[in-house]
Write an enzyme that holds these catalytic residues in place. Structure first.
Site, short mmCIF file in Angstrom:
data_model
loop_
_atom_site.label_atom_id
_atom_site.label_comp_id
_atom_site.label_asym_id
_atom_site.label_seq_id
_atom_site.Cartn_x
_atom_site.Cartn_y
_atom_site.Cartn_z
N GLU A 258 0.83 -1.21 0.00
CA GLU A 258 0.00 0.00 0.00
C GLU A 258 0.87 1.27 0.00
OE1 GLU A 258 -4.17 -1.50 1.95
OE2 GLU A 258 -2.77 -0.46 3.27
N GLU B 248 -6.64 -7.55 -1.27
CA GLU B 248 -7.24 -7.60 0.06
C GLU B 248 -8.72 -7.23 -0.05
OE1 GLU B 248 -5.26 -5.13 2.91
OE2 GLU B 248 -3.25 -5.80 2.31
#
Length: 615
Positions: A204, A285
């Site tokens: 991320e 995710e």
């Protein structure tokens, strides 16, 4: 085709895998994707479809962090994944556990508190034995709702440290870590006969920096080059980001972009397709819930159907497991082609009998058994202590002791903030109070309190003043490269008593490692709870095979618990968790020891329950 030597190794593993899988469960994913042991290609992400060994692949993956599950339960958990129809497992790799001190690596070889949980290679091989491919997420930053996002605290000894960016003081230790980690598992890539089909670059990054800017781009390219230099060019590289907010800020040239989200899947995937039109879509995710934090309401207590995971902390099936299994079966192109194992049975839970506290260890006796350092230029953080081969202290508590002349109106001032929670004792008497209302966190001794004073009345004579500070844990997310400093203790400011700056201190490092705790001496018979920080001990016998259980700490205040020398976690009566999970694998037939470090006032017993309690 792979080389002859690698093929021989791979065929051996395939033979073991087939004997362990096909003979018991029927046709598996490896049987389908690697017929007759022939590998022509790894995972390819081009067009609208993934292919593995030139066959279309729809990835159904679940997240399992091996370092959070007792290794005795790895196989059981992986089989539960496979029984749900999953064909892959993704896992992070925590740098701070695998390199606890600079240049000291632990993949199960060391005899430290978490060593038994760190045999990554065995975990990856076990995943293959259970017919699962692997998506590897080696970091160096992993987030994962894990201490400091997996970054080792010894990085903070560099006063100029800039994390996750083109800074040599960060990239050099990353290079050293990767050069030790990656060669251990490079041969476990799919193209060499192993389970690893893809490797994530960073984590991320778009929520942190910008991979399109020079410093961010150089850092991400450095990670990619280091992976490649260690033999990982045969696996698919990918990045993951909350795509709606971050777009391609975390992208790396040549790596597949994937999306992270918990709602609005069409909106997220449509944006991903616009950013990357010529490659297949993937949600790296998909969050099934969110996390709780201390002093907050429990999500699961308020709404048990929107917050949990398919498997609980104790490995129990939840309603989401059944839902996930049904959805996977509906959309799996290989449903009816490959076979699935039966669901493993639930592990039995038991409430052992209450355990009476039999001994205590008072605070002065405890402190005398900790490593100490004398300083004359003011207090320092635990990371700056010259201990552990000059790697500092990572976890636990740190205590600062001095002597000062106190009057009936004396005041103690700590400028800036304490990191994170401070208790003050004067001549062994506790002067601070435990948390009771939300406003307390803005007062003296709490992490939000800035430039706060405390009354420490004395008797017009010199007194011993001790400040014990708890490291509540380092932030795992949301900090930029220049403010990613999560040092713990008293370091942001100075300490004043009646306006006089106090610079001379004896600092005790209260790491409370397992071996330390079980070897403490000076225990005294328990005659009732003390009103100071102290340790308490009890023991109980198990005569049959140990079972999983939970320790109900709602009758205590705040502290940490050790079972047979293993730290099972922190407790705080404010919650939301009220219990601590104890895997049966940590218990043994015969005598079992419980030790709690209570920061305020203890209960008189330890109470077990067969179910977790949240509130």
């Amino acid at each position: 085709m792979v080389g002859e030597a690698n093929m021989t190794s791979w065929l051996f593993r395939l033979f073991v895998c087939i004997l362990g899988w096909k003979s018991c469960h029927g046709l598996g994913y490896y049987d389908y994707y690697v017929p007759e042991g022939t590998i022509k290609a790894g995972l390819v992400a081009e067009g609208d479809t993934f292919t593995l060994n030139d066959k279309d692949l729809t990835i159904f993956s679940g997240s399992l962090h091996y370092f959070r599950v007792h290794p005795d339960y790895w196989r059981d958990t992986l089989r539960k994944f496979r029984a749900a129809g999953l064909n892959a497992v993704q896992t992070y790799v925590p740098w701070n556990l695998h390199e606890p001190r600079r240049g000291v690596f632990d993949f199960g070889e060391l005899d430290e508190d978490m060593s038994a949980f760190l045999d990554l290679r065995s975990f990856l091989q076990m995943a293959q034995e259970e017919d699962l491919f692997v998506l590897l997420r080696p970091g160096p930053y992993i987030c994962a709702e894990w201490e400091y996002g997996g970054l080792p605290s010894w990085l903070l000894r560099d006063e100029n440290m800039r994390m996750r960016i083109n800074y040599e003081g960060f990239m050099n230790p990353v290079r050293d870590y990767f050069n030790n980690l990656l060669p251990r598992i490079a041969d476990l890539q799919f193209t060499r006969g192993g389970p690893i089909i893809a490797v994530q670059i960073e984590n991320e990054y778009g929520s942190f920096g910008d991979g399109r800017e020079p410093d961010g781009k150089a850092y991400l390219e450095f990670l990619k080059e280091t992976l490649t230099a260690n033999g990982f060019s045969e696996s698919l590289y990918y990045t993951s980001d909350p795509i709606l907010g971050n777009g391609d800020r975390g992208a790396v040239e040549g790596a597949l972009m994937t999306a992270n989200f918990n709602e609005s899947p069409e909106e997220n995937l449509n944006k991903l397709k616009r950013l990357q039109p010529d490659r297949p879509l993937m949600a790296a995710e998909y969050w099934t819930g969110w996390f709780d934090n201390w002093l907050a309401d429990s999500h699961i207590a308020k709404d048990p159907k929107d917050y949990d995971a398919p498997l609980s902390e104790a490995g129990d099936y939840t309603e989401k497991y059944t839902v996930a299994k049904d959805v996977i079966a509906k959309y799996n192109p290989l449903e009816g082609v490959v076979d699935h194992p039966e669901k493993p049975p639930q592990r039995e839970k038991i409430a052992y009998d209450k355990v009476a506290i039999t001994e205590h260890l008072d605070f002065p006796t405890l402190l005398a058994q900790q490593t100490s350092v004398e300083v004359t230029e003011g207090p320092c953080s635990m990371e700056q202590l010259p201990i552990n081969d000059n790697n500092g202290q990572s976890y636990g508590y740190i205590s600062y002791t001095t002597h000062a002349y106190l009057t009936p109106t004396s005041k103690l001032l700590i400028t800036n903030h304490v990191r994170d929670l401070a208790q003050v004792l004067v001549d062994g008497v506790v002067m601070t109070k435990p948390y009771s209302t939300p406003d307390d966190v803005n007062g003296f001794g709490f992490w939000n309190g800035k430039d706060q004073e405390l009354d420490i009345p004395g008797s017009n004579e010199v007194a011993e003043v001790t400040i014990m500070v708890e490291n509540l844990a380092r932030n795992n997310f949301g900090l930029g490269p220049d403010n990613f400093s999560e040092k713990k203790g008293i370091w942001e400011g100075s300490v004043f008593i009646d306006g006089i700056q106090i610079d001379e201190w004896v600092i005790h490092s209260m790491e409370m490692k397992g071996k330390q705790v079980i070897n403490y001496t000076g225990w005294q018979p328990f005659e009732g709870p003390l009103e100071t920080p102290a340790m308490y001990r009890g023991a109980f016998e198990i005569t049959e095979e140990p079972k999983d259980t939970f320790l109900d700490m709602s009758g205590w205040n705040k502290g940490v618990v050790f079972i047979n020398g293993f730290n099972i976690g922190k407790y705080w009566k404010e919650g939301p968790p009220r219990t601590l999970y104890i895997p049966g694998a940590l218990l043994r037939i015969g005598l079992n020891e419980i030790i709690a470090f209570e920061q305020y006032t203890s209960s008189r017993e330890f109470i077990f329950t067969a179910v977790p309690i949240l509130g």
